[in-house]
Scaffold this active site. Structure first.
Site, PDB file in Angstrom:
ATOM      1  N   VAL A 167       0.969  -1.416   0.004  1.00 14.22           N
ATOM      2  CA  VAL A 167       0.080  -0.123  -0.100  1.00 14.22           C
ATOM      3  C   VAL A 167       1.046   1.108  -0.045  1.00 14.22           C
ATOM      4  O   VAL A 167       1.404   1.551   1.030  1.00 14.22           O
ATOM      5  CB  VAL A 167      -0.890  -0.058   1.253  1.00 14.22           C
ATOM      6  CG1 VAL A 167      -1.777   1.129   1.255  1.00 14.22           C
ATOM      7  CG2 VAL A 167      -1.659  -1.396   1.414  1.00 14.22           C
ATOM      8  N   GLY A 168       1.084   1.868  -1.096  1.00 12.61           N
ATOM      9  CA  GLY A 168       1.988   2.867  -1.335  1.00 12.61           C
ATOM     10  C   GLY A 168       3.448   2.226  -0.953  1.00 12.61           C
ATOM     11  O   GLY A 168       3.916   1.464  -1.605  1.00 12.61           O
ATOM     12  N   HIS A 213      -3.831  -3.501   7.324  1.00 11.68           N
ATOM     13  CA  HIS A 213      -4.517  -3.532   6.144  1.00 11.68           C
ATOM     14  C   HIS A 213      -5.059  -5.121   6.227  1.00 11.68           C
ATOM     15  O   HIS A 213      -4.469  -5.964   5.224  1.00 11.68           O
ATOM     16  CB  HIS A 213      -3.575  -3.260   4.905  1.00 11.68           C
ATOM     17  CG  HIS A 213      -4.176  -2.993   3.819  1.00 11.68           C
ATOM     18  ND1 HIS A 213      -4.574  -1.659   3.482  1.00 11.68           N
ATOM     19  CD2 HIS A 213      -4.568  -3.950   2.610  1.00 11.68           C
ATOM     20  CE1 HIS A 213      -5.118  -1.723   2.213  1.00 11.68           C
ATOM     21  NE2 HIS A 213      -5.051  -2.954   1.786  1.00 11.68           N
ATOM     22  N   GLY A 220     -10.012   1.060   4.727  1.00 12.33           N
ATOM     23  CA  GLY A 220     -10.168   2.359   5.512  1.00 12.33           C
ATOM     24  C   GLY A 220     -11.711   2.817   5.768  1.00 12.33           C
ATOM     25  O   GLY A 220     -11.958   3.285   7.044  1.00 12.33           O
ATOM     26  N   ALA A 222     -13.891   0.187   6.714  1.00 13.08           N
ATOM     27  CA  ALA A 222     -13.882  -0.620   8.014  1.00 13.08           C
ATOM     28  C   ALA A 222     -13.287  -0.101   9.081  1.00 13.08           C
ATOM     29  O   ALA A 222     -13.977  -0.154  10.095  1.00 13.08           O
ATOM     30  CB  ALA A 222     -13.457  -1.950   7.676  1.00 13.08           C
TER      31      ALA A 222
END
Length: 410
Positions: A167-168, A213, A220, A222
């Site tokens: 993620v990123g 994650h 996000g 959740a």
């Protein structure tokens, strides 16, 4: 790649952490201000439902998937444009999820009474509550694996991811070890049951869950729903505010503080865990500021005198409309003030409040109030009660949902 649950330590600031006392004071201030918040009787039963579309809009806006066609979606009037219709379905799904999760935590006095609030079951329930309402085509997700290759899958409601992701710049823990991380998270937070300490735990968990994650998609939303549920369970929101709006309004800062709290420890004065204690404190502080701002804004919005004045301005403005020309022919302001202060009112009593000698004129005024959407009734014998549809936010709560202030009656 992370495989040891200790790699997400610290879960909470240590007792000697610089800035902890200030966090505790700010959390206590949030509790005090939230407890002082007064809600007019006539809005207590309707405001939470009226604000769900806004909360849904803002949590989806953070993900770039927002739409203002929510009222139409609630009436199953979906756009002919596939992308817009998908956003409408996501909006309704988030509203239903919020309602379901609030019901799950209602009636408890502190977080410790809620089964598994910090454990896998509740975290999965928050995710499931959103995704179970979506068709398969809306649950398809895409991303990058930790090795840089692409992945695509149907996200299963409430099921942890079964592959590794990136993620990123952040590579979350291996999917093979997620269960161990969640157990560690529960062990670290489960004793933080009562405000104000519980607030610090809720917001610390917000970051650590985002860092994990755990799902293929929807993390996000959740995580934000999990925090919303904790605040609701502590009796702080009472349905009249949520961090969703504040986080969307400060999205850049939100992402920035989340990312900073991903950083490893920065020297001997930054705690004793693998991750930065200083930046975790910074994130929690930011979240408390967001909530304080929302509480104060809604306190101004719910001031009784101000509300009554805005109702009057609304009636004056809408009385010149060809659709509602009879709004001001009788004492509609008096009747609406009564609904605001007292709550649901029988139809005969409502007519008495309107005054006038002609039942036909009363019928025209009531028809216009219904057309405007400011009153509603659930049946012929049911009482009238206040209603706050989206298109009236610009009058009743100006500045609360700026993007929707131009929304017209569907």
């Amino acid at each position: 790649m992370y495989t040891d649950p200790n790699s997400m330590m610290p879960l909470l600031p240590s007792s000697s952490a610089k800035g902890l006392r200030e966090l505790e004071d700010k959390a206590a201030e949030l509790v005090r201000r939230a407890d002082r918040q007064e809600i007019p009787r006539g809005l207590r039963a309707v405001l939470a439902e009226a604000l769900r579309p806004m909360n849904s809009y803002y949590t989806n806006k953070i993900e770039g998937q927002h739409t203002l066609l929510i009222q139409q979606a609630l009436q199953e009037d979906f756009s002919d444009r596939p992308d817009e219709a998908r956003k409408q379905r996501a909006a309704v799904a988030c509203m239903r999820a919020e309602q379901e999760i609030e019901a799950r935590v209602s009636g408890f006095e502190h977080l410790g009474e809620i089964p598994d609030y910090f454990n896998a079951a509740f975290i999965q329930a928050a995710h499931r509550a959103m995704y179970q309402h979506l068709p398969i085509e809306d649950r398809m997700a895409h991303g990058k694996k930790a090795d840089g290759s692409d992945w695509s899958e149907e996200v299963q409601p409430g099921v942890f991811r079964h592959h590794d992701v990136q993620v990123g710049q952040h590579i979350p823990p291996s999917h093979l070890h997620l269960d161990k991380f969640i157990v560690k998270l529960w062990e670290g937070y489960r004793f933080e049951q009562r405000a104000p300490r519980a607030l610090i735990a809720i917001f610390a968990a917000h970051h650590r869950l985002a860092w994990l994650h755990p799902f293929g998609d929807g993390n996000g939303r959740a995580v934000r729903l999990h925090s919303h549920a904790g605040l609701f369970a502590l009796g702080l929101t009472r349905g009249v505010w949520s961090p969703m709006r504040g986080l969307a309004r400060q999205q850049e800062r939100y992402y920035q503080t989340l990312a900073l709290a991903d950083h490893p420890r920065e020297g001997d004065l930054d705690g004793r865990g693998n991750l930065s204690e200083r930046h975790l404190i910074g994130f929690i502080d930011f979240m408390l500021d967001v909530c304080l701002d929302q509480v104060e804004f809604m306190a101004r919005m719910l001031d009784l005198q101000g509300l009554e004045e805005r109702i009057h301005k609304m009636l004056l403005a809408e009385s010149i409309s060809a659709e509602t020309p009879s709004l001001m022919k009788l004492n509609s302001l008096t009747a609406l003030k009564y609904l605001l202060n007292v709550g649901p009112t029988s139809k005969p009593e409502f007519r008495q409040l309107l005054g006038g000698d002609s039942e036909r004129t009363q019928d025209r005024v009531i028809k216009d109030l219904r057309t405007l959407g400011v009153i509603t009734s659930e049946g012929l014998q049911a009482p009238f009660k206040l209603n706050v549809p989206i298109h009236l936010f610009r009058y009743l709560f100006p500045g609360l949902w700026v993007e929707a202030e131009g929304t017209q009656h569907p």
